[in-house]
Design an enzyme around this catalytic site. Structure first.
Site, PDB file in Angstrom:
ATOM      1  N   HIS A   1      23.757 124.768 -19.720  1.00 18.93           N
ATOM      2  CA  HIS A   1      24.016 123.336 -19.529  1.00 18.93           C
ATOM      3  C   HIS A   1      25.479 123.109 -19.113  1.00 18.93           C
ATOM      4  O   HIS A   1      25.758 122.350 -18.187  1.00 18.93           O
ATOM      5  CB  HIS A   1      23.693 122.584 -20.822  1.00 18.93           C
TER       6      HIS A   1
ATOM      7  N   GLU B   1      26.334 112.604 -18.653  1.00 18.47           N
ATOM      8  CA  GLU B   1      25.173 113.421 -19.041  1.00 18.47           C
ATOM      9  C   GLU B   1      23.905 113.100 -18.257  1.00 18.47           C
ATOM     10  O   GLU B   1      23.148 114.002 -17.923  1.00 18.47           O
ATOM     11  CB  GLU B   1      24.878 113.278 -20.543  1.00 18.47           C
TER      12      GLU B   1
ATOM     13  N   HIS C   1      27.839 120.734 -16.113  1.00 20.15           N
ATOM     14  CA  HIS C   1      29.144 120.076 -16.140  1.00 20.15           C
ATOM     15  C   HIS C   1      30.194 120.656 -15.203  1.00 20.15           C
ATOM     16  O   HIS C   1      30.953 119.925 -14.577  1.00 20.15           O
ATOM     17  CB  HIS C   1      29.730 120.129 -17.560  1.00 20.15           C
TER      18      HIS C   1
ATOM     19  N   SER D   1      20.997 120.542 -15.585  1.00 21.73           N
ATOM     20  CA  SER D   1      20.815 121.830 -16.266  1.00 21.73           C
ATOM     21  C   SER D   1      19.415 121.989 -16.828  1.00 21.73           C
ATOM     22  O   SER D   1      19.111 122.986 -17.460  1.00 21.73           O
ATOM     23  CB  SER D   1      21.827 121.976 -17.403  1.00 21.73           C
TER      24      SER D   1
END
Ligand code: TIH
Ligand code: FE2
Length: 306
Positions: A178, A223, A183, A242
């Protein structure tokens, strides 16, 4: 510090926490919430002793890390690399149609390959050169105040363990896939990096209620944010980028229901975050990174701490 005693007397319970002045004032280990090595009963790794041991080992390493030191390299096992490789391959099939343009550009910089799980240290160096961001390892979910505050200092707290292999398409918590696929690429984009930093700045000295709202703003942008592009809605949120399960769900709703999309207004009350219990029901739409940055800045200014 000179008048520290006085300030405390003058404002008794208003400010419990000291406002950090640099990243050195923020701990990466004092306030870890849930998901440490202590996994909940419904966590896919709950019955896997080996997995839990591995996570505490990696978590303990993170707690020892000091800002300025290189992040320790982890030797990932073949099993762990296989999980990474499978996720990478699935996601790279979806990105061309599901990821935003800026992500497609920054993703290219990293040359990710299925048979090697990148080390946080090398990724942190790339970010430092491009946008001045750094990565700091963390054992699990940080308290939102610490996590958001660190964004003000261009520091991104990142887990280093990998999700459990039994459900690679979605995990209820952050893991290294993730962080790396969701990110890190966009933190190399200067405009996106500003979006994250604005939220961080607004969180410095924020009240509990403000932190909660900022956590939701972070959640629905960094997010799970989506952006309008010429050929449709694309993902820029890391939780989408992700998770090949959620990325597909966002556009097809094939798992039963179509998600709702709404324009983001940082001043409005935001819905409850779907945490631990599956995909989001609603996604927020942005026009562009610069547009969302200015909207967030307007909200931050309304807090009257600038
Ligand atoms: N659900 C994401 C994934 O499977 O990659 C991870 C998370 C995003 C946000 C919170 S946990
Ligand atoms: Fe995340």
């Amino acid at each position: 510090a000179r008048h520290g005693g006085y300030t405390q007397l003058a404002e008794p319970s208003k400010q419990v926490r000291k406002i950090p002045r640099s990243i050195h004032d923020i701990s990466n280990g004092d306030h870890i919430l849930g998901f440490g090595a202590e996994l909940a009963e419904d966590h896919p790794g709950y019955h896997d002793e080996e997995y839990k041991k591995r996570r505490s080992y990696i978590g303990d390493l993170a707690k020892l890390h000091k800002i300025g030191e290189p992040i320790p390299c982890l030797e990932y096992t073949d099993e762990e690399i296989k999980i990474w490789g499978d996720i990478l391959e699935k996601l790279t099939q979806l990105y061309p149609t599901h990821a935003c343009k800026r992500y497609l550009d920054t993703f290219q910089l990293f040359n990710f390959v299925p048979d090697r799980l990148p080390q946080l240290q090398e990724l942190s160096e790339v970010l430092m050169m491009r946008t001045g961001w750094q990565i700091r390892p963390v054992a699990g979910l940080l308290h939102p105040t610490d996590f958001l505050n660190a964004l003000a200092f261009r520091t991104f707290h990142s887990t280093q363990y990998i999700r459990h292999g039994s459900n690679p398409m979605y995990t209820p918590e952050p893991d290294v896939c993730h962080e790396i696929l969701g990110h890190i690429p966009l933190l190399a984009d200067p405009e996106f990096a500003n979006v994250a930093q604005v939220i961080g700045m607004a969180s410095l000295g924020a009240s509990k209620e403000e932190i909660w709202h900022l956590t939701k703003l972070y959640w629905y942008t960094v997010e799970f944010g989506t952006v309008k592009e010429r050929d449709g809605v694309k993902a820029f949120g890391a939780g989408l980028l992700s998770s090949f399960g959620e990325l597909e769900h966002m556009l097809s709703g094939e798992d039963g229901y179509m998600p709702i999309f709404e324009d983001l207004d940082p001043f409005k009350k935001l819905p409850k975050m779907n945490y631990k219990d599956g995909f989001q029901k609603k996604y927020f739409l942005c026009e562009s990174f610069s547009d969302v940055a200015s909207k967030l800045t307007a909200y931050a200014r309304s807090l009257q701490r600038f």
